[in-house]
Design an enzyme around this catalytic site. Structure first.
Site, PDB file in Angstrom:
ATOM      1  N   GLN A 129      -3.063  -0.588  11.156  1.00 35.92           N
ATOM      2  CA  GLN A 129      -2.291   0.010  10.297  1.00 35.92           C
ATOM      3  C   GLN A 129      -2.567  -0.578   8.753  1.00 35.92           C
ATOM      4  O   GLN A 129      -2.284  -1.821   8.362  1.00 35.92           O
ATOM      5  CB  GLN A 129      -0.715  -0.300  10.388  1.00 35.92           C
ATOM      6  CG  GLN A 129      -0.019   0.317   9.343  1.00 35.92           C
ATOM      7  CD  GLN A 129       1.401  -0.162   9.254  1.00 35.92           C
ATOM      8  OE1 GLN A 129       2.210  -0.477  10.498  1.00 35.92           O
ATOM      9  NE2 GLN A 129       2.209  -0.574   8.166  1.00 35.92           N
ATOM     10  N   GLY A 130      -3.300   0.282   7.824  1.00 38.84           N
ATOM     11  CA  GLY A 130      -3.760  -0.076   6.696  1.00 38.84           C
ATOM     12  C   GLY A 130      -2.845   0.701   5.654  1.00 38.84           C
ATOM     13  O   GLY A 130      -3.048   1.497   5.055  1.00 38.84           O
ATOM     14  N   SER A 132      -0.277  -1.697   3.110  1.00 37.50           N
ATOM     15  CA  SER A 132      -0.184  -2.628   2.006  1.00 37.50           C
ATOM     16  C   SER A 132      -1.714  -2.749   1.158  1.00 37.50           C
ATOM     17  O   SER A 132      -2.822  -2.917   2.008  1.00 37.50           O
ATOM     18  CB  SER A 132       0.313  -3.767   2.325  1.00 37.50           C
ATOM     19  OG  SER A 132       1.654  -3.550   2.882  1.00 37.50           O
ATOM     20  N   GLU A 247      10.481   1.924  11.860  1.00 36.17           N
ATOM     21  CA  GLU A 247      10.426   0.417  12.258  1.00 36.17           C
ATOM     22  C   GLU A 247      11.534  -0.394  12.304  1.00 36.17           C
ATOM     23  O   GLU A 247      11.766  -0.950  12.897  1.00 36.17           O
ATOM     24  CB  GLU A 247       9.122   0.110  11.390  1.00 36.17           C
ATOM     25  CG  GLU A 247       8.724  -1.270  11.719  1.00 36.17           C
ATOM     26  CD  GLU A 247       7.610  -1.667  10.451  1.00 36.17           C
ATOM     27  OE1 GLU A 247       7.783  -1.388   9.470  1.00 36.17           O
ATOM     28  OE2 GLU A 247       6.719  -2.323  11.220  1.00 36.17           O
TER      29      GLU A 247
END
Lengths: 396, 368
Positions: A129-130, A132, A247
């Site tokens: 997961q890219g 931040s 989430e």
């Protein structure tokens, strides 16, 4: 009101619990894993996850048409709780299973679904997961990684940070700026990046407890096929924020199982150990601290169960997830503070130095410092509560 | 799995809220409780007529037949309106009288069905209310002698349940008429004037015993636990309203040319108040459920609800004063009416530290 599970739900719990008892690798040491780096146990994790996929225990929440079990929300909670209770290895595939998969089902193309969903379910392909960036944390929409169209390919340049498993990941779900000339939320797109592409450079960040589980990922002219955009161009923010709400909504319900387990260990520790000739469990302020910590954990659970009742009726997780985050932080901090207090001077030593249980306490305490920061800081949650639940004016 | 109110329960809450707001709301509480007007017989009559005081009576006996969850809902709303009448006490008395299933119990339920209010002089054996000097003793004829301090509402109610010891020393629970011969009330100056408090002096007062020697102790404990939950529920209702009042105030009040609520420091206070209230709600739900379903966790659940509404309740209350600024410190602003109720409820029947001690006993020693 009632808080009992139905016979079907109890059966689901029994079935998964039994499976876990027979399938968690024998050489897996959950207590040592805290503070270690993922790569130290990578192969073991991989095998376990493929076994889960083989037996249909990945993507239980996915609809049956996509190969999932179509589990009810209550069953999803039970599933997460059992995973936590068994202290099984954390799933490397969670980004794919819980975020990318559901998003593709909602807004992906048929080709994207056919290509990406099955390997996620089999536990074969891992996603990174890219989101931040060094300058886009709480203000995620301020992200600066750029994607520019060049013929039939997007060319990505920039830097991502805090995601995990980048080194092992097959694919990256990456937020990039595709239009710098519109308001910041409206110029972001959600792209699928082959993590083995030329131009990607991965390094590790060492955390305060010494382990390294988070990456810095540098993109230098990484080329991505034009079709690798999820949803519409410049619609990435909608998809991403939806993921973040999810989430917090369901995952926090399972996280507290870890705290329950830890609290129980502390209770046993207080009953078995003495300080100054007195059993810890007989010292008044320690008794009160144990009780208060228990209440914090139990209240986090009850508050979450109350909101779960709304989700079971079909409501989507909303602003109340900000409260969940605050309760989680309060529970996690109090249980890890309590551990150090119980361990006293013995809790100043790290696990490697001796085998006593209190060796794990400082690692747990250090790890708990992340809770108020990750997934939207406590401060951001308080702003959300004040501004969006109680309608206070936005700051100047 | 459903830890939330049903639609019917939500409607119940709305119904009582409408009645209390319609009757004059806080202005009425001020008029009767704080400005020395006589007893508010008119509002009590409305509560009777609309079935609120008889809510816990079985339908066949003329009530609404509602359970403890509904009593909790009513308590939340009575806290929201800082109700100055013994509604919660009457519901609790109904429940315990119903469990007695004898003539004394049936007689009390009948009187409640006809509109009588009941208050409670119990809790001494639970270490909470009325740590009286000598307590109350019953003789062989059921005549009560002794004293109890700080009984809520006192003669505002028609009847009083009195915890007293049988000649053999066992705990008993007795029904006394508040105006009977040998019953004297002396009013105290309570901080929370919406719940007037009285010292009770009994000199050979006639009574009826609700339970025998063996059952009464458990029943008093159960009643005390139920009372703790309703006190907690009142606190939740009062605190929820305090957060709303505070949020409204900081949106309107301007300093330095902008609403004070646009400052992050103020937002943090409001957010933390909200977080405390939402947790309280879950705590009282769980405790009410444990009572309704008579689960083994009752004692733990009740102690958690009392602890979770106690110290956090006082937190919300004091933050509300502070966040209103100097006006929050005045008699004129309504905030103090809620603060006094919340602070009183915190201390009654076991404050936070006492409850945590109780929780520790259960968790570490395996005994309540």
């Amino acid at each position: 009101m009632d808080i009992d599970l139905s016979p079907q739900e109890l059966e689901f719990r029994r079935e998964f619990r039994t499976w876990l008892e027979h399938n968690i690798p024998e050489n897996w040491e959950p207590r040592e894993a805290r503070g270690q780096s993922h790569h130290e146990s990578w192969e073991l994790r991989r095998d376990f996850e493929r076994r889960m996929g083989r037996d249909g225990w990945l993507g239980v929440a996915w609809p049956e048409e996509y190969g999932g079990r179509g589990a009810t929300l209550m069953e999803q909670v039970i599933y997460q709780e059992e995973l936590a209770r068994s202290e099984a290895p954390g799933l490397a595939g969670h980004v794919g299973l819980q975020m990318v998969g559901p998003i593709l089902m909602e807004v992906g193309t048929d080709e994207q679904r056919a290509r990406f969903l099955p390997p996620i379910l089999r536990g074969e392909e891992v996603w990174y997961q890219g989101f931040s960036e060094p300058n886009a944390g709480s203000d995620l929409a301020g992200l600066q990684t750029r994607a520019v169209l060049d013929g039939d390919e997007w060319v990505i340049s920039g830097q991502k940070v805090w995601g995990g498993f980048a080194e092992f990941a097959d694919w990256g779900a990456v937020l990039v700026r595709t239009d710098p000339d519109v308001p910041k939320h409206k110029g972001i797109s959600f792209m699928v990046v082959d993590m083995k592409s030329p131009g990607i450079d991965i390094s590790y960040i060492r955390e305060i407890h010494g382990g390294s589980n988070m990456n810095e990922v540098f993109f230098d002219g990484v080329r991505v096929p034009r079709d690798n955009v999820i949803s519409e161009i410049n619609d990435g923010w909608n998809a991403a924020t939806r993921l973040l709400t999810w989430e917090r909504g369901v995952i926090t319900l399972s996280i507290l199982v870890n705290h329950e387990i830890f609290w129980e260990r502390l209770r046993e520790y207080a009953l078995a150990n003495k300080r100054g000739g007195r059993r810890l469990a007989d010292i008044p302020h320690i008794r009160e601290a144990l009780a208060q910590t228990y209440v914090n954990i139990r209240m986090m659970k009850l508050a979450n169960l109350r909101w779960l009742a709304h989700y079971l009726k079909g409501e989507r997780p909303g602003l109340e997830t900000s409260y969940m985050k605050l309760y989680w932080n309060s529970a996690h901090k109090s249980v890890s503070d309590l551990a150090l207090e119980l361990g006293g001077a013995d809790a100043l030593e790290l696990p490697g130095s001796h085998a006593a249980p209190e060796g794990a306490f400082p690692v747990e305490w250090m790890a708990s410092r992340a809770t108020s920061i990750l997934g939207g800081t406590e401060d951001i949650q308080r702003n959300i509560i004040a501004e969006r639940i109680y309608g206070l004016p936005r700051g100047s | 799995m459903n830890l939330e109110l049903s639609e019917e329960q939500e409607q119940l809450a709305e119904g009582l809220r409408e009645l209390l707001v319609g009757s004059g709301d806080i202005a009425r509480v001020r008029r009767f409780a704080y400005d020395g007007e006589d007893r508010d017989g008119e509002l009590w009559e409305q509560l009777v007529t609309n079935g609120w005081t008889t809510a816990s009576i079985l339908e066949k006996a003329g009530g609404l037949g509602l359970g403890f969850e509904e009593a909790m809902v009513i308590a939340i709303e009575s806290g929201r309106g800082v109700l100055h009448l013994p509604l919660c006490e009457t519901l609790l008395a109904t429940r315990v009288a119903g469990r007695a299933s004898n003539e004394a119990g049936d007689g009390l339920v009948e009187k409640i069905a006809e509109g009588a209010g009941v208050t409670l002089a119990v809790g001494a054996s639970a270490g909470g209310l009325n740590d009286a000097d000598d307590g109350v003793q019953a003789d062989e004829n059921g005549q009560l002698t002794g004293s109890l301090r700080s009984v809520p509402f006192g003669p505002v109610a028609a009847h009083c349940l009195v915890e007293a010891t049988f000649p053999g020393g066992q705990t008993g629970l007795f029904v006394v008429s508040c105006e009977a011969t040998g019953v004297q009330w002396r009013m105290r100056q309570a901080m929370d004037e919406s719940v007037p408090r009285f010292d009770l002096e009994l000199r050979g007062a006639a009574s009826e015993s609700l339970f025998g020697h063996t059952e009464a102790r458990d029943e008093v404990e159960r009643l005390t636990d139920e009372w703790r939950v309703l006190l907690g529920a009142q606190t939740e209702g009062a605190c929820r309203r305090l957060v709303e009042m505070t949020a409204d105030y900081v949106k309107k009040r301007e300093q330095f040319g902008r609403p004070v609520g646009s400052n992050q420091a103020v937002k943090v206070r409001v957010a933390e108040m909200g977080a405390a209230v939402e947790k309280m709600r879950a705590a009282i739900y769980f405790a009410a459920l444990s009572i309704e379903q008579e689960t083994e966790e009752r004692s733990l659940a009740v102690a958690m609800a009392k602890a979770e509404t106690g110290t956090p309740g006082a937190f919300v209350a004091t933050q509300a004063i502070h966040t209103h600024g100097a006006i929050g410190y005045t008699w004129e602003q309504d905030v103090h009416l809620f603060v006094k109720r919340v602070k009183s409820n915190e201390l009654l029947l076991g404050a936070g530290h006492e409850m945590l001690g109780h929780i520790a006993d259960i968790l570490l020693d395996g005994s309540p």
